[in-house]
Design a protein around this motif. Structure first.
Motif, PDB file in Angstrom:
ATOM      1  N   MET A   1       0.839  -1.176   0.000  1.00 49.84           N
ATOM      2  CA  MET A   1       0.000   0.000   0.000  1.00 49.84           C
ATOM      3  C   MET A   1       0.881   1.234   0.000  1.00 49.84           C
ATOM      4  SD  MET A   1      -3.105  -0.734   2.671  1.00 49.84           S
ATOM      5  CE  MET A   1      -2.078  -0.849   4.111  1.00 49.84           C
ATOM      6  N   ARG A   2       0.436   2.234  -0.730  1.00 46.34           N
ATOM      7  CA  ARG A   2       1.206   3.471  -0.813  1.00 46.34           C
ATOM      8  C   ARG A   2       0.269   4.669  -0.800  1.00 46.34           C
ATOM      9  NH1 ARG A   2       6.046   5.006  -1.465  1.00 46.34           N
ATOM     10  NH2 ARG A   2       6.611   6.917  -2.491  1.00 46.34           N
ATOM     11  N   LEU A   3       0.583   5.644   0.042  1.00 47.70           N
ATOM     12  CA  LEU A   3      -0.141   6.912   0.056  1.00 47.70           C
ATOM     13  C   LEU A   3       0.528   7.874  -0.917  1.00 47.70           C
ATOM     14  CD1 LEU A   3      -0.813   7.454   3.855  1.00 47.70           C
ATOM     15  CD2 LEU A   3      -2.520   7.148   2.069  1.00 47.70           C
ATOM     16  N   LEU A   4      -0.289   8.553  -1.681  1.00 48.93           N
ATOM     17  CA  LEU A   4       0.206   9.516  -2.661  1.00 48.93           C
ATOM     18  C   LEU A   4      -0.618  10.787  -2.599  1.00 48.93           C
ATOM     19  CD1 LEU A   4       0.207   7.155  -5.775  1.00 48.93           C
ATOM     20  CD2 LEU A   4       2.229   7.872  -4.523  1.00 48.93           C
ATOM     21  N   LYS A   5      -0.042  11.874  -3.089  1.00 44.27           N
ATOM     22  CA  LYS A   5      -0.823  13.079  -3.302  1.00 44.27           C
ATOM     23  C   LYS A   5      -1.825  12.788  -4.412  1.00 44.27           C
ATOM     24  CE  LYS A   5       2.881  16.340  -2.782  1.00 44.27           C
ATOM     25  NZ  LYS A   5       3.496  17.515  -3.388  1.00 44.27           N
ATOM     26  N   SER A   6      -2.978  13.369  -4.331  1.00 43.16           N
ATOM     27  CA  SER A   6      -3.988  13.121  -5.359  1.00 43.16           C
ATOM     28  C   SER A   6      -3.553  13.631  -6.725  1.00 43.16           C
ATOM     29  CB  SER A   6      -5.325  13.757  -4.966  1.00 43.16           C
ATOM     30  OG  SER A   6      -5.168  15.146  -4.797  1.00 43.16           O
ATOM     31  N   SER A   7      -2.576  14.512  -6.771  1.00 50.03           N
ATOM     32  CA  SER A   7      -2.092  15.061  -8.034  1.00 50.03           C
ATOM     33  C   SER A   7      -1.041  14.171  -8.707  1.00 50.03           C
ATOM     34  CB  SER A   7      -1.520  16.455  -7.816  1.00 50.03           C
ATOM     35  OG  SER A   7      -0.446  16.401  -6.895  1.00 50.03           O
ATOM     36  N   ALA A   8      -0.584  13.136  -8.033  1.00 48.25           N
ATOM     37  CA  ALA A   8       0.431  12.245  -8.606  1.00 48.25           C
ATOM     38  C   ALA A   8      -0.162  11.446  -9.765  1.00 48.25           C
ATOM     39  CB  ALA A   8       0.954  11.296  -7.531  1.00 48.25           C
ATOM     40  N   PRO A   9       0.625  11.204 -10.814  1.00 59.03           N
ATOM     41  CA  PRO A   9       0.114  10.450 -11.957  1.00 59.03           C
ATOM     42  C   PRO A   9      -0.440   9.073 -11.571  1.00 59.03           C
ATOM     43  CG  PRO A   9       2.254  11.393 -12.465  1.00 59.03           C
ATOM     44  CD  PRO A   9       1.999  11.643 -11.013  1.00 59.03           C
TER      45      PRO A   9
ATOM     46  N   SER B   1       4.227   1.062   9.399  1.00 66.44           N
ATOM     47  CA  SER B   1       5.292   0.903   8.403  1.00 66.44           C
ATOM     48  C   SER B   1       4.789   0.279   7.103  1.00 66.44           C
ATOM     49  CB  SER B   1       6.444   0.080   8.977  1.00 66.44           C
ATOM     50  OG  SER B   1       6.004  -1.231   9.269  1.00 66.44           O
ATOM     51  N   SER B   2       3.577  -0.282   7.110  1.00 71.62           N
ATOM     52  CA  SER B   2       3.030  -0.849   5.878  1.00 71.62           C
ATOM     53  C   SER B   2       2.491   0.232   4.945  1.00 71.62           C
ATOM     54  CB  SER B   2       1.923  -1.856   6.198  1.00 71.62           C
ATOM     55  OG  SER B   2       0.789  -1.198   6.743  1.00 71.62           O
ATOM     56  N   LEU B   3       2.434   1.482   5.413  1.00 69.26           N
ATOM     57  CA  LEU B   3       1.955   2.596   4.592  1.00 69.26           C
ATOM     58  C   LEU B   3       3.135   3.323   3.952  1.00 69.26           C
ATOM     59  CD1 LEU B   3      -0.833   4.163   6.816  1.00 69.26           C
ATOM     60  CD2 LEU B   3      -1.114   3.078   4.588  1.00 69.26           C
ATOM     61  N   ALA B   4       3.551   2.843   2.820  1.00 70.93           N
ATOM     62  CA  ALA B   4       4.625   3.517   2.094  1.00 70.93           C
ATOM     63  C   ALA B   4       4.143   4.905   1.712  1.00 70.93           C
ATOM     64  CB  ALA B   4       4.995   2.716   0.842  1.00 70.93           C
ATOM     65  N   GLY B   5       5.038   5.855   1.741  1.00 68.35           N
ATOM     66  CA  GLY B   5       4.697   7.218   1.375  1.00 68.35           C
ATOM     67  C   GLY B   5       4.235   8.079   2.533  1.00 68.35           C
TER      68      GLY B   5
END
Length: 95
Positions: free
Chosen positions: A1-9, A33-37
Motif C-alpha cells: 500500500m502506498r499513500l500519494l498526493k492526489s495530483s500524482a500520476p 510501516s506498511s503505509l509507504a509514502g
C-alpha cells in the motif's frame, strides 16, 4: 500500500476514498510501516499532526491510497483495451 498526493500520476489507480480511509485506519492501528509514502507526505504537510488528520486527508481526497491489486487491475484493463481490435466499419459505395 502506498499513500500519494492526489495530483500524482499514479493516483488514477487509487482506491475509493471510503475504502482507502478504512484501510489506512487499520494500517495506522496495526502497522504504520506498511503505509509507504506516509513519511514523505507528513514531511510535505507539516500541518498534519495526528492520525485523525491523516484520515481526514484521505477522506477528503487530498491523499489517495494505491495498492498493488488496484494498480494491477488498472494495468490489466489497459492491456485488455489495447489488445481488443477496433470494430471494422463496412465500406459503403456511392451509386
Amino acid at each position: 500500500m502506498r499513500l500519494l498526493k492526489s495530483s500524482a500520476p499514479e493516483a488514477r489507480h487509487a482506491q475509493s476514498a471510503h475504502d482507502a480511509e478504512t484501510r489506512v485506519r487499520m494500517a495506522l492501528q496495526r502497522n504504520r510501516s506498511s503505509l509507504a509514502g506516509l513519511d514523505e507526505l507528513l514531511r510535505e504537510h507539516y500541518t498534519i499532526n495526528s492520525d485523525r488528520d491523516i484520515l481526514a486527508a484521505v477522506r477528503n481526497g487530498d491523499w489517495v491510497l494505491v495498492t498493488d491489486s488496484s494498480a494491477a487491475t488498472a494495468r490489466a484493463r489497459c492491456k485488455s483495451a489495447a489488445s481488443t481490435p477496433a470494430p471494422s466499419r463496412a465500406r459503403t459505395t456511392a451509386r
